[in-house]
Design a protein around this motif. Structure first.
Motif, mmCIF file in Angstrom:
data_model
loop_
_atom_site.group_PDB
_atom_site.id
_atom_site.type_symbol
_atom_site.label_atom_id
_atom_site.label_comp_id
_atom_site.label_asym_id
_atom_site.label_seq_id
_atom_site.Cartn_x
_atom_site.Cartn_y
_atom_site.Cartn_z
ATOM 1 N N UNK A 117 42.528 61.793 14.970
ATOM 2 C CA UNK A 117 42.110 62.749 15.992
ATOM 3 C C UNK A 117 43.269 63.656 16.408
ATOM 4 N N UNK A 118 44.455 63.051 16.591
ATOM 5 C CA UNK A 118 45.651 63.822 16.946
ATOM 6 C C UNK A 118 45.989 64.838 15.852
ATOM 7 N N UNK A 119 45.925 64.384 14.607
ATOM 8 C CA UNK A 119 46.234 65.256 13.468
ATOM 9 C C UNK A 119 45.262 66.433 13.414
ATOM 10 N N UNK A 120 43.984 66.148 13.578
ATOM 11 C CA UNK A 120 42.968 67.206 13.560
ATOM 12 C C UNK A 120 43.221 68.223 14.665
ATOM 13 N N UNK A 121 43.594 67.720 15.854
ATOM 14 C CA UNK A 121 43.865 68.616 16.971
ATOM 15 C C UNK A 121 45.067 69.513 16.718
ATOM 16 N N UNK A 122 46.132 68.924 16.175
ATOM 17 C CA UNK A 122 47.351 69.697 15.903
ATOM 18 C C UNK A 122 47.122 70.772 14.848
ATOM 19 N N UNK A 123 46.319 70.435 13.839
ATOM 20 C CA UNK A 123 46.061 71.370 12.740
ATOM 21 C C UNK A 123 45.018 72.410 13.126
ATOM 22 N N UNK A 124 44.155 72.047 14.093
ATOM 23 C CA UNK A 124 43.080 72.950 14.494
ATOM 24 C C UNK A 124 41.854 72.791 13.621
ATOM 25 N N UNK A 125 41.644 71.569 13.137
ATOM 26 C CA UNK A 125 40.500 71.289 12.260
ATOM 27 C C UNK A 125 39.386 70.616 13.057
ATOM 28 N N UNK A 126 38.153 70.930 12.696
ATOM 29 C CA UNK A 126 37.022 70.339 13.415
ATOM 30 C C UNK A 126 36.480 69.102 12.697
ATOM 31 N N UNK A 127 36.850 68.925 11.435
ATOM 32 C CA UNK A 127 36.402 67.747 10.687
ATOM 33 C C UNK A 127 37.582 67.141 9.932
ATOM 34 N N UNK A 128 37.405 65.899 9.524
ATOM 35 C CA UNK A 128 38.427 65.198 8.755
ATOM 36 C C UNK A 128 38.692 65.923 7.428
ATOM 37 N N UNK A 129 37.624 66.349 6.774
ATOM 38 C CA UNK A 129 37.746 67.049 5.478
ATOM 39 C C UNK A 129 38.531 68.337 5.640
ATOM 40 N N UNK A 130 38.253 69.061 6.718
ATOM 41 C CA UNK A 130 38.959 70.321 6.970
ATOM 42 C C UNK A 130 40.445 70.049 7.230
ATOM 43 N N UNK A 131 40.738 68.985 7.969
ATOM 44 C CA UNK A 131 42.131 68.634 8.257
ATOM 45 C C UNK A 131 42.884 68.317 6.967
ATOM 46 N N UNK A 132 42.247 67.548 6.089
ATOM 47 C CA UNK A 132 42.858 67.190 4.802
ATOM 48 C C UNK A 132 43.098 68.442 3.964
ATOM 49 N N UNK A 133 42.103 69.324 3.951
ATOM 50 C CA UNK A 133 42.192 70.556 3.159
ATOM 51 C C UNK A 133 43.343 71.443 3.632
ATOM 52 N N UNK A 134 43.442 71.628 4.945
ATOM 53 C CA UNK A 134 44.504 72.471 5.503
ATOM 54 C C UNK A 134 45.875 71.858 5.225
ATOM 55 N N UNK A 135 46.006 70.554 5.496
ATOM 56 C CA UNK A 135 47.291 69.876 5.296
ATOM 57 C C UNK A 135 47.725 69.914 3.835
ATOM 58 N N UNK A 136 46.765 69.746 2.919
ATOM 59 C CA UNK A 136 47.093 69.806 1.486
ATOM 60 C C UNK A 136 47.539 71.206 1.094
#
Length: 201
Positions: free
Chosen positions: A176-195
């Protein structure tokens, strides 16, 4: 004479680079490798002054090779030559002790000059890459990156918790913290942005 090894999986580009750099009076290409395993083998055998490595090679990436060289105190200065201007890659490379990080569209005379500077103990980094890191540093903590990386491999929250010896709730909080920092609304989006940023590598 600066003894050089080239690690690049695209044969055409590797051959072109070897030909262009061999035209320089003070540079000798002593070995060429199509993957990271062969590059490491040649580094052990030929003991080059400078090693130029692509990041995304088979078997071992250029960053893997750089990290092994640092860990095992293998002599030779490393330059990463890549098409990827990803901040995470550069940060990992610096941690691995690389001396240079340039993009593949760098003109050959600039590349040759960079090799000379690296051989003299200097560090050379493409301005575009320095700017990318300055503008876009990784906001994730090491643990958040770890949780995202395992999630990217298809592991469930329970699996990640078991692997990291954390409770399911704690893993969920890190995600949840990671998603918030990245600005992602879903886990998949967070992974995609971070990658895409190179933060998971």
């Amino acid at each position: 004479m600066i003894r050089l090894i080239l690690g690049e999986d695209q044969g055409l580009l590797r051959g072109a680079l070897a030909t262009l750099l061999s035209l320089e009076d003070d540079i000798e290409v002593v070995g060429q490798a199509e993957n990271g395993e062969v590059a490491l083998q040649l580094i052990h055998e030929l003991k080059p002054d400078v090693v130029i490595l692509d990041i995304e090679m088979p078997l071992k990436t250029g960053l893997d090779v750089a990290e092994i060289m640092k860990r095992d105190n293998i002599p030779g200065r490393v330059m990463i030559l890549t098409t990827f201007a990803r901040p995470g890659y550069l940060q990992r490379g610096i941690a691995a002790g690389i001396s240079g990080y340039l993009l593949k569209d760098t003109p050959s005379h600039e590349l040759a000059n960079a090799i000379r500077q690296i051989h003299q103990g200097k560090r050379v980094i493409s301005p575009e890459l320095s700017l990318a890191v300055w503008e876009d540093p990784c906001p994730l903590s090491p643990r958040e990156r770890e949780v995202l990386k395992y999630a990217a491999q298809g592991m469930t929250m329970q699996d990640i918790g078991a692997t990291l010896f954390l409770s399911h709730g704690t893993v969920r909080n890190y995600m949840s913290e990671a998603m918030g920092k990245i600005g992602a609304s879903t886990r998949i989006e967070a992974i995609s942005i971070a990658h895409e940023k190179g933060w998971l590598d």
